[in-house]
Design a protein around this motif. Sequence first.
Motif, PDB file in Angstrom:
ATOM      1  N   ARG A 115       8.672  -1.185  -1.170  1.00 55.95           N
ATOM      2  CA  ARG A 115       7.744  -1.544  -2.234  1.00 55.95           C
ATOM      3  C   ARG A 115       6.424  -2.042  -1.638  1.00 55.95           C
ATOM      4  NH1 ARG A 115       8.545  -2.308  -7.939  1.00 55.95           N
ATOM      5  NH2 ARG A 115       6.355  -2.462  -8.452  1.00 55.95           N
ATOM      6  N   TRP A 116       6.553  -2.777  -0.544  1.00 61.95           N
ATOM      7  CA  TRP A 116       5.381  -3.336   0.128  1.00 61.95           C
ATOM      8  C   TRP A 116       4.495  -2.213   0.671  1.00 61.95           C
ATOM      9  CZ3 TRP A 116       3.728  -8.178  -0.159  1.00 61.95           C
ATOM     10  CH2 TRP A 116       2.707  -8.595   0.721  1.00 61.95           C
ATOM     11  N   ALA A 117       5.126  -1.265   1.334  1.00 59.48           N
ATOM     12  CA  ALA A 117       4.365  -0.134   1.884  1.00 59.48           C
ATOM     13  C   ALA A 117       3.687   0.651   0.756  1.00 59.48           C
ATOM     14  CB  ALA A 117       5.296   0.778   2.680  1.00 59.48           C
ATOM     15  N   HIS A 118       4.438   0.854  -0.316  1.00 58.24           N
ATOM     16  CA  HIS A 118       3.909   1.564  -1.484  1.00 58.24           C
ATOM     17  C   HIS A 118       2.690   0.813  -2.050  1.00 58.24           C
ATOM     18  CE1 HIS A 118       4.160   4.006  -5.151  1.00 58.24           C
ATOM     19  NE2 HIS A 118       4.117   2.895  -5.861  1.00 58.24           N
ATOM     20  N   ALA A 119       2.833  -0.515  -2.161  1.00 64.10           N
ATOM     21  CA  ALA A 119       1.742  -1.339  -2.695  1.00 64.10           C
ATOM     22  C   ALA A 119       0.536  -1.306  -1.768  1.00 64.10           C
ATOM     23  CB  ALA A 119       2.220  -2.776  -2.886  1.00 64.10           C
ATOM     24  N   GLN A 120       0.812  -1.308  -0.490  1.00 62.92           N
ATOM     25  CA  GLN A 120      -0.299  -1.269   0.468  1.00 62.92           C
ATOM     26  C   GLN A 120      -1.068   0.054   0.327  1.00 62.92           C
ATOM     27  OE1 GLN A 120       0.827  -1.967   4.524  1.00 62.92           O
ATOM     28  NE2 GLN A 120      -1.221  -1.493   5.323  1.00 62.92           N
ATOM     29  N   LEU A 121      -0.315   1.124   0.206  1.00 60.55           N
ATOM     30  CA  LEU A 121      -0.967   2.424   0.046  1.00 60.55           C
ATOM     31  C   LEU A 121      -1.753   2.486  -1.263  1.00 60.55           C
ATOM     32  CD1 LEU A 121       1.912   4.687   1.358  1.00 60.55           C
ATOM     33  CD2 LEU A 121      -0.380   4.530   2.332  1.00 60.55           C
ATOM     34  N   THR A 122      -1.200   1.870  -2.299  1.00 58.88           N
ATOM     35  CA  THR A 122      -1.884   1.890  -3.595  1.00 58.88           C
ATOM     36  C   THR A 122      -3.157   1.058  -3.561  1.00 58.88           C
ATOM     37  OG1 THR A 122       0.277   2.036  -4.620  1.00 58.88           O
ATOM     38  CG2 THR A 122      -1.551   1.527  -6.071  1.00 58.88           C
ATOM     39  N   SER A 123      -3.089  -0.084  -2.881  1.00 58.46           N
ATOM     40  CA  SER A 123      -4.222  -1.005  -2.987  1.00 58.46           C
ATOM     41  C   SER A 123      -5.188  -0.943  -1.810  1.00 58.46           C
ATOM     42  CB  SER A 123      -3.720  -2.437  -3.170  1.00 58.46           C
ATOM     43  OG  SER A 123      -3.025  -2.842  -2.016  1.00 58.46           O
ATOM     44  N   ASP A 124      -4.746  -0.390  -0.692  1.00 62.62           N
ATOM     45  CA  ASP A 124      -5.629  -0.400   0.477  1.00 62.62           C
ATOM     46  C   ASP A 124      -6.518   0.851   0.484  1.00 62.62           C
ATOM     47  OD1 ASP A 124      -5.056  -1.094   4.031  1.00 62.62           O
ATOM     48  OD2 ASP A 124      -6.857  -1.099   2.806  1.00 62.62           O
ATOM     49  N   SER A 172      -3.795  -8.504  -2.957  1.00 54.96           N
ATOM     50  CA  SER A 172      -3.737  -7.278  -3.731  1.00 54.96           C
ATOM     51  C   SER A 172      -2.410  -6.540  -3.482  1.00 54.96           C
ATOM     52  CB  SER A 172      -4.937  -6.416  -3.360  1.00 54.96           C
ATOM     53  OG  SER A 172      -4.779  -5.131  -3.862  1.00 54.96           O
ATOM     54  N   ILE A 173      -1.997  -6.473  -2.225  1.00 49.06           N
ATOM     55  CA  ILE A 173      -0.711  -5.820  -1.933  1.00 49.06           C
ATOM     56  C   ILE A 173       0.418  -6.577  -2.636  1.00 49.06           C
ATOM     57  CG2 ILE A 173       0.928  -5.172  -0.119  1.00 49.06           C
ATOM     58  CD1 ILE A 173      -1.411  -4.940   1.802  1.00 49.06           C
ATOM     59  N   HIS A 205       0.440  -5.711  -6.289  1.00 45.31           N
ATOM     60  CA  HIS A 205       0.884  -4.324  -6.474  1.00 45.31           C
ATOM     61  C   HIS A 205       2.368  -4.156  -6.152  1.00 45.31           C
ATOM     62  CE1 HIS A 205      -2.654  -1.940  -7.596  1.00 45.31           C
ATOM     63  NE2 HIS A 205      -3.354  -2.868  -6.959  1.00 45.31           N
ATOM     64  N   LEU A 210       1.920   0.056   9.526  1.00 42.20           N
ATOM     65  CA  LEU A 210       1.780   1.188   8.600  1.00 42.20           C
ATOM     66  C   LEU A 210       0.436   1.899   8.791  1.00 42.20           C
ATOM     67  CD1 LEU A 210       2.634   2.931   6.179  1.00 42.20           C
ATOM     68  CD2 LEU A 210       1.793   1.148   4.653  1.00 42.20           C
ATOM     69  N   TYR A 240      -1.891   8.785  -3.065  1.00 37.79           N
ATOM     70  CA  TYR A 240      -2.374   7.404  -3.179  1.00 37.79           C
ATOM     71  C   TYR A 240      -3.896   7.270  -3.245  1.00 37.79           C
ATOM     72  CZ  TYR A 240       2.370   5.866  -2.250  1.00 37.79           C
ATOM     73  OH  TYR A 240       3.712   5.650  -2.335  1.00 37.79           O
TER      74      TYR A 240
END
Lengths: 464, 186
Positions: free
Chosen positions: A41-50, B34-35, B38, B124, B143
């Motif tokens: 979920r963290w990786a997914h969120a990072q990709l979404t927000s970064d 933000s992460i 999300h 990552l 993404y």
Amino acid sequence: MNFEESIDLSLEEKLSEEEWEAFQKELLKNPELLSCYVEQRWAHAQLTSDQEFLAQLAKQSEEKTSSSATESRKQGRISIFAGWAAAAAIAVFALVVFQAKPEVASHVATLIEAENCRWDGSDLPTAEGARLSPGTLALAEGMATIQFDSGATVTLEAPTTLEVDSAMRCRLLDGSVVADVPESAHGFTIDTEKLEVIDLGTKFGVTSSEVGGSHVFVFDGEVKVREGDAEEAQHVFGGKSLHFGSTPDEPDAEIDRSVSLLSPGPDWFAISTDDGGKDVYIRRGDRSGQTGDHPLLMVKHTDLTPGNERRALLGFDLRKLNHTQIAEAKLSLKIESSGLGFSSLVPDSEFAVYGVLDPAILNWQESSILWETMPEFTAEKIDAERFIRLASFRIPKGASHSKVEVQSGGLTDFLLSSGKEKITLMLVRETGELDKQGLVHAFASKEHPTSPAPTLWFLKHTDL
Amino acid sequence: MSDSSSSTPRNSESETDSAEAFLLLLNEHERQLSIYVHALVQSTEDAEDILQACRLTIWKKFETFEPGSNFLAWARKIALNQVLNHRRSRKRKPMHATDPEVLEAIAAEIDLQRDALDHRSKALRKCLQQLPDSQRQTILLRYYEDDDIAEIAAKTKRTEGAVYRLLSRIRTALNECISARLASQT
């Protein structure tokens, strides 16, 4: 269920509701799964927000492959706050401190069309093509269309005040809007003071006014309407409408009829329906009952819903008039918002003014006249023996709260032809509508609390 | 607010100081915050809305923040509350809404793992750069372009099932890459 696969499915929102419920239960029971899920979920969120980093990556990719993938990038996903750099700090500080809007400079919509518009105190740009961030638009005259970034378009019909909240939400403070919502924007919501109207795939209209309550009309598709804080929502389907709150009551506000407001000049004098006259509108089927004390004179022509046909009658007492002194005459009417129907569904509208010739039908009573009881006034084909067409006028699409002045030789002759003490004029709209929810035009009657009554203006001969 | 505006009253000077401190801290931790949001909120749009509200609340409560203490931990608490409030304030439950109980469990796990997750974040980024081009393009479509599976399928002329499996494989590859990097560091 293989829970590892469930993680992937959940990230793409591909689990069914039941599977998601089961997965959530398992997360609470199984610390290892929870840990694994949180990592993913963290990786997914990072990709979404970064987005900043992805932009770099895209640029690198582009350089390598000269692919144009980034050119079609959707709007609205740019990380607005990516650059909270010191340089912008002061400006942002001011916005945060004064809480003007929590959303700083984030555009959510575009003003794509502004037809004959006059704007009141709006805090958003009002030029055609302007990008809009959350804020308020106050349209005093004309029609304007906003396209939200979600794809929903909302047409404002003056006078309307709309608060733009986000790409998926706006608030109608007063007035009328028509929303057209494509599939991409399902869930688009319009709030009014009393209602929350949630689109489920449709074209719909909402009106909200202090005296008229709120109406929701669904032209096509389905919307969900929730009143106040009610848990239960009502579904409204295409062709149906809902009304909340009061219909215009008998006004109790103080009557201020400053005739001078409308006076064309010092040599003109006025006789209004309030000077011993009468005014009323009649509606086919008489669903509105008697309207003699209504503040609005509603007029509509429709071939689609015969029961909504409306005509207005204006009775003037001309005994005060010294006919021989008069050079010219005109009729003045104040346009009001009826709160019924939508002007985007009616083209520019032609109206006709008829004079009543037949003395036998001049004695209609404001307090009792109905469509049913006065066939002379309501015949589809207006009887040339009883009526004479005196003048016509046009109200452009979106016009509101302005004054109509009707002047013609025919009207002057009719008013001045000797022997007339009491006269009746009939107002008829000649333009039909494109949809059943087309606008009902309205003019202030003598009962209107603030606007002047229908008025005849007479210009004296200057040499007398 | 330039130097020339010498007439600025004192209290507003201290407010400016505090705003600067706030902006510096927010700027520093913005990405992490933000992460965090999300990770707790499935819908990108909702997450952005919550982040906006968060920034304002953080500013409003900034005077209660103890200088020198952990800003990110403090901000996350505020964010978690916003997420929970947002979840409760929804009159109807959206699809795939996370139960408040589960949200709290996830938040607790993030707290517990926060250092490890920070390392994973850095890894990552490195791993993304090592991805084969075609996989990297898919990640960008998903993404950066914000395309869903159906849209990617249309653009890349694959079936939705194939795109889904491809994304799943890329995630596994990234995960393995991250684990390998973290293992080599320890």
